[in-house]
Write a protein that holds these residues in place. Structure first.
Motif, PDB file in Angstrom:
ATOM      1  N   GLY A  21       4.763  -7.767 -32.322  1.00 10.60           N
ATOM      2  CA  GLY A  21       4.557  -9.108 -31.798  1.00 10.60           C
ATOM      3  C   GLY A  21       3.144  -9.335 -31.320  1.00 10.60           C
ATOM      4  O   GLY A  21       2.550 -10.401 -31.566  1.00 10.60           O
ATOM      5  N   VAL A  22       2.565  -8.329 -30.645  1.00  8.20           N
ATOM      6  CA  VAL A  22       1.179  -8.430 -30.184  1.00  8.20           C
ATOM      7  C   VAL A  22       0.226  -8.554 -31.365  1.00  8.20           C
ATOM      8  O   VAL A  22      -0.692  -9.383 -31.372  1.00  8.20           O
ATOM      9  CB  VAL A  22       0.823  -7.207 -29.315  1.00  8.20           C
ATOM     10  CG1 VAL A  22      -0.673  -7.142 -29.050  1.00  8.20           C
ATOM     11  CG2 VAL A  22       1.589  -7.250 -27.993  1.00  8.20           C
ATOM     12  N   LYS A  24       0.879  -9.655 -34.433  1.00  9.99           N
ATOM     13  CA  LYS A  24       1.064 -10.925 -35.134  1.00  9.99           C
ATOM     14  C   LYS A  24       0.520 -12.105 -34.333  1.00  9.99           C
ATOM     15  O   LYS A  24       0.090 -13.110 -34.911  1.00  9.99           O
ATOM     16  CB  LYS A  24       2.540 -11.132 -35.453  1.00  9.99           C
ATOM     17  CG  LYS A  24       3.049 -10.337 -36.644  1.00  9.99           C
ATOM     18  CD  LYS A  24       2.392 -10.823 -37.938  1.00  9.99           C
ATOM     19  CE  LYS A  24       3.040 -10.213 -39.173  1.00  9.99           C
ATOM     20  NZ  LYS A  24       2.414 -10.716 -40.422  1.00  9.99           N
ATOM     21  N   THR A  25       0.531 -11.981 -33.009  1.00  9.24           N
ATOM     22  CA  THR A  25      -0.029 -13.055 -32.191  1.00  9.24           C
ATOM     23  C   THR A  25      -1.530 -13.194 -32.418  1.00  9.24           C
ATOM     24  O   THR A  25      -2.078 -14.297 -32.460  1.00  9.24           O
ATOM     25  CB  THR A  25       0.248 -12.788 -30.701  1.00  9.24           C
ATOM     26  OG1 THR A  25       1.666 -12.763 -30.493  1.00  9.24           O
ATOM     27  CG2 THR A  25      -0.358 -13.860 -29.811  1.00  9.24           C
ATOM     28  N   ILE A  26      -2.204 -12.059 -32.590  1.00 15.01           N
ATOM     29  CA  ILE A  26      -3.661 -12.055 -32.775  1.00 15.01           C
ATOM     30  C   ILE A  26      -4.043 -12.223 -34.236  1.00 15.01           C
ATOM     31  O   ILE A  26      -4.998 -12.940 -34.557  1.00 15.01           O
ATOM     32  CB  ILE A  26      -4.254 -10.737 -32.221  1.00 15.01           C
ATOM     33  CG1 ILE A  26      -3.978 -10.624 -30.713  1.00 15.01           C
ATOM     34  CG2 ILE A  26      -5.754 -10.637 -32.499  1.00 15.01           C
ATOM     35  CD1 ILE A  26      -4.257  -9.254 -30.149  1.00 15.01           C
ATOM     36  N   PRO A  28      -1.955 -13.145 -37.349  1.00 11.82           N
ATOM     37  CA  PRO A  28      -0.666 -13.498 -37.969  1.00 11.82           C
ATOM     38  C   PRO A  28      -0.608 -13.290 -39.473  1.00 11.82           C
ATOM     39  O   PRO A  28       0.491 -13.191 -40.028  1.00 11.82           O
ATOM     40  CB  PRO A  28      -0.497 -14.981 -37.606  1.00 11.82           C
ATOM     41  CG  PRO A  28      -1.879 -15.467 -37.289  1.00 11.82           C
ATOM     42  CD  PRO A  28      -2.601 -14.300 -36.697  1.00 11.82           C
ATOM     43  N   ARG A 118      -4.922  -6.545 -24.142  1.00 10.66           N
ATOM     44  CA  ARG A 118      -4.111  -7.555 -23.482  1.00 10.66           C
ATOM     45  C   ARG A 118      -4.595  -7.747 -22.050  1.00 10.66           C
ATOM     46  O   ARG A 118      -5.167  -6.838 -21.443  1.00 10.66           O
ATOM     47  CB  ARG A 118      -2.632  -7.155 -23.472  1.00 10.66           C
ATOM     48  CG  ARG A 118      -1.974  -7.217 -24.847  1.00 10.66           C
ATOM     49  CD  ARG A 118      -0.458  -7.018 -24.766  1.00 10.66           C
ATOM     50  NE  ARG A 118       0.191  -8.173 -24.134  1.00 10.66           N
ATOM     51  CZ  ARG A 118       0.847  -8.117 -22.990  1.00 10.66           C
ATOM     52  NH1 ARG A 118       0.914  -6.980 -22.305  1.00 10.66           N
ATOM     53  NH2 ARG A 118       1.414  -9.197 -22.505  1.00 10.66           N
ATOM     54  N   PRO A 133      -3.538  -4.498 -29.925  1.00  8.36           N
ATOM     55  CA  PRO A 133      -4.516  -5.588 -29.995  1.00  8.36           C
ATOM     56  C   PRO A 133      -5.844  -5.177 -30.606  1.00  8.36           C
ATOM     57  O   PRO A 133      -6.468  -5.969 -31.323  1.00  8.36           O
ATOM     58  CB  PRO A 133      -4.672  -6.034 -28.538  1.00  8.36           C
ATOM     59  CG  PRO A 133      -4.098  -4.966 -27.710  1.00  8.36           C
ATOM     60  CD  PRO A 133      -3.058  -4.280 -28.545  1.00  8.36           C
TER      61      PRO A 133
END
Length: 253
Positions: A21-22, A24-26, A28, A118, A133
């Motif tokens: 999730g981390v 894909k947030t940065i 995608p 993060r 990240p």
């Protein structure tokens, strides 16, 4: 470029999912590939072996996030390593040892620039808060030097060497797979003649081409898919029968 994950987290808990999730947030658009999350807990050497026999199957530019990190939250460094074709992100605890055994040169940086971490960092989960990240930002094109200062050396595990004496080889078990096969450090490139005899813990073991050529339950030696000599039990577990702490001897014709 793909981001490949290797951990000892297993899949029962949420740890692997939140790392993804981390990422894909940065980043995608980046593909995430699970290499394995079943490294035995805290077994750095096993993680190093699995990473070392796997990384070359991936395309140039791949980013490996490897987290087997019993020292998380201590003074051990977080690092980024480049071999020219590949990147590796994780703890500086020897996890990249087997990769570097196979690479002539490498460059490394300590992960110090918290701009790329993060905002809140758990002392016990650097995989989520630092390594994931960093890999995502790297995939988006951030230069490795932006993450922190360069390092001349990183930690390496003492990797067992094959001992060659006349027409014989002596090696050691370096990994036990889920089938109980005892994978040794003797590679096919070490074998310069025909294999005459294989012994493990003083027990002579027949050398065959594949598992099914031995009767069920019988022991055999063979060259496995990664080119390493292994001791196996047909439809059984050599590790359960023999343990994994003995020396392996090979006589060559």
């Amino acid at each position: 470029m793909p981001i490949i994950l290797l951990t000892d987290f297993g899949l029962k808990d949420h740890y692997v999912g939140v790392m993804k999730g981390v990422i894909k947030t940065i980043a995608p658009q980046e593909d995430i590939i699970d290499l394995t999350h079943e490294v035995p807990p805290q077994d750095i050497k096993a993680g190093a072996f699995l990473l070392g026999v796997s990384y070359r199957y991936f395309p140039d530019g791949s980013i490996f996030v490897a987290v087997v990190d019993p020292g998380v939250g201590t003074e051990r460094k977080g690092i980024l390593v480049s071999t020219g074709k590949y990147f590796f992100v994780g703890p500086d605890n020897g996890l990249f040892s087997f990769v570097l055994e196979q690479e002539k040169t490498f460059f490394a940086w300590e992960l110090k620039n918290n701009f790329y971490f993060r905002r809140e960092i758990s002392i016990t989960f650097h995989g989520r808060d630092i390594f994931a990240p960093v890999a995502a930002h790297l995939a988006r094109g951030v230069s490795p030097k932006e993450f922190g200062p360069s390092l001349k050396e990183i930690k390496r595990l003492p990797w067992p060497k094959v001992i060659k004496e006349n027409n014989s080889l002596k090696g050691a078990v370096i990994y036990v797979d889920r089938f109980g096969n005892l994978i040794t450090n003797i590679h096919i490139r070490d074998i310069t003649g025909e294999i005459k005899k294989v012994t493990y813990q003083g027990l002579e073991i027949p050398f065959l081409k594949t598992y099914g050529l031995a009767p069920p339950g019988n022991l055999l030696a063979l060259i496995g898919s990664e080119g390493y000599l292994e001791i196996a039990a047909s439809q059984g577990s050599a590790a359960q029968k023999l343990g994994s702490q003995g020396e392996v001897h090979v006589e060559l014709a």
